[in-house]
Scaffold this motif. Structure first.
Motif, PDB file in Angstrom:
ATOM      1  N   ARG A 157       0.824  -1.213   0.000  1.00 52.00           N
ATOM      2  CA  ARG A 157       0.000   0.000   0.000  1.00 52.00           C
ATOM      3  C   ARG A 157       0.858   1.264   0.000  1.00 52.00           C
ATOM      4  NH1 ARG A 157      -3.667  -1.786   4.970  1.00 52.00           N
ATOM      5  NH2 ARG A 157      -1.646  -2.711   5.489  1.00 52.00           N
ATOM      6  N   GLY A 158       1.897   1.237  -0.837  1.00 49.68           N
ATOM      7  CA  GLY A 158       2.747   2.402  -1.002  1.00 49.68           C
ATOM      8  C   GLY A 158       3.700   2.657   0.142  1.00 49.68           C
ATOM      9  N   MET A 159       3.988   1.623   0.977  1.00 52.59           N
ATOM     10  CA  MET A 159       4.865   1.782   2.132  1.00 52.59           C
ATOM     11  C   MET A 159       5.941   0.705   2.114  1.00 52.59           C
ATOM     12  SD  MET A 159       3.749   2.018   6.130  1.00 52.59           S
ATOM     13  CE  MET A 159       2.702   0.561   5.958  1.00 52.59           C
ATOM     14  N   LEU A 160       7.168   1.069   2.463  1.00 57.33           N
ATOM     15  CA  LEU A 160       8.281   0.129   2.482  1.00 57.33           C
ATOM     16  C   LEU A 160       8.023  -0.991   3.478  1.00 57.33           C
ATOM     17  CD1 LEU A 160      11.192  -0.738   1.736  1.00 57.33           C
ATOM     18  CD2 LEU A 160      11.995   0.808   3.554  1.00 57.33           C
ATOM     19  N   GLN A 161       8.204  -2.233   3.017  1.00 55.03           N
ATOM     20  CA  GLN A 161       8.086  -3.395   3.878  1.00 55.03           C
ATOM     21  C   GLN A 161       9.420  -4.122   4.048  1.00 55.03           C
ATOM     22  OE1 GLN A 161       4.862  -4.691   5.378  1.00 55.03           O
ATOM     23  NE2 GLN A 161       4.750  -2.482   5.061  1.00 55.03           N
ATOM     24  N   GLU A 162      10.104  -4.389   2.942  1.00 50.43           N
ATOM     25  CA  GLU A 162      11.328  -5.188   3.019  1.00 50.43           C
ATOM     26  C   GLU A 162      12.286  -4.818   1.911  1.00 50.43           C
ATOM     27  OE1 GLU A 162      10.081  -9.400   5.025  1.00 50.43           O
ATOM     28  OE2 GLU A 162      10.434  -9.409   2.872  1.00 50.43           O
ATOM     29  N   VAL A 163      13.553  -5.165   2.139  1.00 49.53           N
ATOM     30  CA  VAL A 163      14.553  -5.255   1.080  1.00 49.53           C
ATOM     31  C   VAL A 163      15.038  -6.694   1.078  1.00 49.53           C
ATOM     32  CG1 VAL A 163      16.848  -4.547   0.313  1.00 49.53           C
ATOM     33  CG2 VAL A 163      15.238  -2.839   1.209  1.00 49.53           C
ATOM     34  N   ARG A 164      15.081  -7.312  -0.110  1.00 50.08           N
ATOM     35  CA  ARG A 164      15.436  -8.720  -0.254  1.00 50.08           C
ATOM     36  C   ARG A 164      16.685  -8.831  -1.114  1.00 50.08           C
ATOM     37  NH1 ARG A 164       9.113  -9.859  -1.336  1.00 50.08           N
ATOM     38  NH2 ARG A 164       8.479  -9.857   0.841  1.00 50.08           N
ATOM     39  N   ILE A 165      17.677  -9.484  -0.593  1.00 49.77           N
ATOM     40  CA  ILE A 165      18.999  -9.519  -1.215  1.00 49.77           C
ATOM     41  C   ILE A 165      19.375 -10.965  -1.500  1.00 49.77           C
ATOM     42  CG2 ILE A 165      21.441  -9.002  -0.848  1.00 49.77           C
ATOM     43  CD1 ILE A 165      20.485  -6.640   0.914  1.00 49.77           C
TER      44      ILE A 165
END
Length: 231
Positions: A192-200
């Motif tokens: 919903r337009g909000m940062l949740q995760e960064v996946r590397i």
């Protein structure tokens, strides 16, 4: 195929599954497999191609989940925390592979402070760790090794107020903070337009970052996303 919705403590948008490969005696050193793509089912333990380290942006998780749980206690000031270390295939991921769900205190102590709470650590072992072919202690050693490979950009370590940031700039911040990390080796997840995760994406021996086209393609499609501040 449409991607399923992500619940950080309950499922993984990028975890996919296959069941064609044979397990290896030494999962960390085994050659990459080429199974058929499957999504969300069990597979022979130890058969996978690479890892995804999922780093949850804790303020985004807490806002999406109405501040539930110890992770969201006011004053905790949590930024990025480990959501999980997920074995992956090029097209698919293994999950719920069977084996013992029990995790010892010794094993949990190996990742103390990395996960936001022990409940998530136990869940991640049951869903993902069992698929690696490792013991709980060895799997959590891998989690700690993977987390140590990634430098969090300084702008996120010192965030004090909410910002709206271009999704591409979030990826760029991580590639600049980690010189061997390149575009196509990570993705940004939003809700919903909000940062949740960064996946590397990491090689299965955890020596290098690696390309992961399927993971990268599933990066957030919003041009800009809201990044709530730790509280």
């Amino acid at each position: 195929m449409a991607a399923p919705a992500l619940a950080l403590d309950d499922g993984c948008l990028l975890d996919k599954c296959a069941d064609q490969a044979k397990p290896d005696q030494n999962p960390a050193a085994a050659p990459e497999t080429k199974p058929a793509a499957r999504y969300g089912g069990p597979a022979p333990s130890g058969s996978f191609d690479f890892y995804v380290l999922a780093l949850s942006w804790s303020p985004g998780f807490c806002e999406s989940h109405d501040g539930a749980g110890a992770q969201c206690e006011p004053g905790s000031k949590r930024g990025f925390v480990v959501h999980g270390l997920w074995p992956q295939y090029e097209h698919g991921y293994p999950a719920n592979c069977g084996g013992s769900p029990t995790v010892s205190r010794v094993a949990l102590d190996r990742v103390k402070g990395l996960y936001p709470d022990e409940g998530l650590a136990r869940h991640e072992w049951r869903k993902h760790g069992v698929c690696t072919g490792l013991s709980p202690a060895d799997y959590f050693d891998q989690v700690a090794r993977a987390r140590a490979l990634v430098t969090i950009p300084a702008s996120f370590e010192t965030a004090a107020s909410e910002e709206t940031i271009a999704t591409l700039n979030i990826e760029r911040a991580f590639t600049e903070a980690n010189p061997r990390l390149r575009p196509g080796m990570l993705s940004v997840a939003c809700d919903r337009g909000m940062l949740q995760e960064v996946r590397i994406c990491l090689t299965r021996d955890l020596r290098e970052f690696r390309a992961c086209p399927e993971v990268a393609r599933r990066s957030c499609h919003s041009r800009e996303i809201r990044v709530p501040a730790p509280y």
